[in-house]
Design a protein around this motif. Sequence first.
Motif: not given
Length: 482
Positions: A83-93, A176-181
């Motif tokens: 989940e973290l990896a997918v979210l990071a890829s989605t937020e930052i590319g 990229t704030p969603l990963n922090a939350l």
Amino acid sequence: MVPDNSLFIGGRWIAPTDRETVPVVNPATGATIGSIVDGEQSDVDAAFAAARDALPGWSATSPGNRADLLDSLADTIHDHADELAVLASTEIGMPIAESRAGQAALPEAVLRSTADIARSMKWEYLDASGSTVIREPVGVVLGITPWNFPVHQIVAKLAPALAAGCTIVLKPAELTPLNALFLAGLCATAGIPSGVVNVVTGRGSTTGEKLVRSTDYDLVSFTGSLAVGRHIGSVAGDRVVRATLELGGKSPAVVADDADLEIAVRTTVKNCFTNAGQKCNAPTRLIVPEIDRARATEIAVSAARDYVLGDPLDAATTMGPLASPAQRDKVLGYVAGARSRGATVSGGEPLHGLFVRPAIITDVAEDDPVARDEIFGPVLVILGHRGDADAMRIANDTPYGLSAEVWSSDVVRASNLARQIKAGQIRINGVRTPQPPIAPFGGYKASGLGRELGPFALDEYLEVKAVLGNHVSGEEASCAQQ
């Protein structure tokens, strides 16, 4: 686990209804994937109050128990790694393979190694004079993190701060704030007490400035640009508050005449173009023997053309988009400027959206902006040297000193070159972050102040007290009070 338009303060999700919101955009598609609150002064005050209230209890928790909770957080990250990896890829590319390694596996390893250090550290000891030396937490920490490696940069501050007994208010980049939350929710799941970790979102110019101007923190840790770092350092200096600053870089990769040119160049291209070059320690200046510069350029151009630009969640993709329209325009401006000044440029063309082909630039002066400035994009400059002394001159001819790379088949020669480069971390023959990730990371000169990772990182968040004369240990004092 990430409610819309919410802050994480005092262990609770808080959703103010009267705040301006900021959209979070997937740079690969342009689609809005969420939104965040642009925090106001009352949010800043509430976050620092929660951190201050939690500080006595957390700092009194034994280092061993704090380490156990870091391991618990590492376990929780491991369980949510995809989940973290997918979210990071989605937020930052960032391509998904890079996210799995850098935004899930690496943060987990940093937490575990920091926990081990906390368990083995001498928190209290007698020195040769008979004085008792005590390490204590500095207090409430303000952590401001960048957008390019969102999870890793947070954990690189969070792990040592918590291990030291500090509480923290985190302000992630608005891109990229969603990963922090998401990570804040994982902290609660892992059992970290309420108020120890708080997240306030918003723009740097609004919420970030309010946080920096606050008088409620005891240390600020910032990773980002030199200009913002200077401002934060100035504000902290006026208050005589400690600041750790991990700033920019224009890192050299020096290739000696006895190195394997093919391996050195191809590896440098790979290291330079990680996360589309949006990396503070990317080796963006490849310094090769002048006699080999044309051949090195051919190899680099060939390697750059092999990159597959596309959907970051597609396993076949090896380069994603740039983070924002502003970042894309900045990169294209540097490439166009170099071309207008007569440089030879391969690549660097804009594609659809925020995608830009990686650029290899040569036939450029050493003082050209593309060879001096931190571009933060997929741009590699190739320069020629005329021997080791000349290579060292070029490598050190920069205001920065974050990282460097050295290539030689002779270990002694490589070591001698590494010792001459003014940078905080030197990588020999392509070595990357070792495991466990405890080698200190930070810069000389304008690349910043302080270190992250390993024992040196923990020291940044500690005060040192000397007690002279007769004294009982902390454990004895605790037992006596009970």
